[in-house]
Structure formats: C-alpha cells, structure tokens
Enzyme design. Structure first.
Site, PDB file in Angstrom:
ATOM      1  N   CYS A  30       0.839  -1.210   0.000  1.00 27.04           N
ATOM      2  CA  CYS A  30       0.000   0.000   0.000  1.00 27.04           C
ATOM      3  C   CYS A  30       0.873   1.258   0.000  1.00 27.04           C
ATOM      4  O   CYS A  30       1.574   1.534   0.968  1.00 27.04           O
ATOM      5  CB  CYS A  30      -0.893  -0.061   1.236  1.00 27.04           C
ATOM      6  SG  CYS A  30      -1.664   1.487   1.709  1.00 27.04           S
ATOM      7  N   CYS A  43       0.215   3.783   2.741  1.00 28.09           N
ATOM      8  CA  CYS A  43       0.676   3.236   4.021  1.00 28.09           C
ATOM      9  C   CYS A  43       2.158   3.536   4.241  1.00 28.09           C
ATOM     10  O   CYS A  43       2.587   3.786   5.363  1.00 28.09           O
ATOM     11  CB  CYS A  43       0.462   1.724   4.079  1.00 28.09           C
ATOM     12  SG  CYS A  43      -1.257   1.220   3.969  1.00 28.09           S
TER      13      CYS A  43
END
Length: 106
Positions: free
Chosen positions: A30, A33
């Site tokens: 991600c 993230c």
C-alpha cells in the site's frame, strides 16, 4: 519504532492497555501506508511511556481488521481503556494523530 501488533497480541497490547493506544492498519503493498509509516514511528517516539503506538499488517493479521471494520488502508484507530474512540482513514498530517492521543492524556 512502532510496536508490531498481531492478532495473537492485539487483545493484550491494545484492549488491556492502561494507556491510550494508536494502531496503524497497513500493508506492505500500500503506497499511502508507506507515507504514514514514518509518521507513526515518529509518534511512537514522541509518546514513548505515555501511549502505546503500534502497527497491524492486515495481510498477515485479519481478525481485528475485520472486527473493527477496516476496509481501506491506511486506517489508524485510537483506543482508550479497551474502547475504540477514534478512526482516521487515509493519510493525515502528524498533528491529527498527535491530537488524538493528546485528547486522551488530559
């Protein structure tokens, strides 16, 4: 560095903590993230001894992500006395996370 929290340690580390707890639900693939990760590590250092700051890899640990309805990552949840008291979905500036903890320390 933020604490690595797993399904096996979640209850003890998060729900039974006597301090406020900030948990970053993330995954290695991600992109956003990876932007939040260093901020969470900074918060971990800033609040050492005052709050628990940890990360849950949702690919490896799905039980509590599902339990708390984490559908998008990064999602940062804030717990106090075992209760979910805050949720931030997506990338946010450091002060948003810090204020979530500060509100519980006063």
């Amino acid at each position: 560095m933020a604490l690595e929290i797993t399904d096996a340690t979640f209850e003890e580390t998060v729900l039974k903590s006597d301090k406020p707890v900030l948990v970053d639900f993330w995954a290695a693939w991600c992109g956003p993230c990876r932007m939040v990760g260093p901020v969470i590590d900074e918060i971990s250092n800033d609040y050492e001894g005052k709050a628990v700051v940890g990360k849950v890899d949702v690919d490896a640990n799905q039980e509590f992500a599902a339990k708390y309805g984490v559908r998008n990552i990064p999602t940062v949840l804030v717990f106090n006395n075992g209760e979910l008291v805050g949720r931030q979905v997506g990338v946010a500036p450091k002060n948003v996370y810090a204020e979530a903890i500060d509100s519980l320390l006063n």
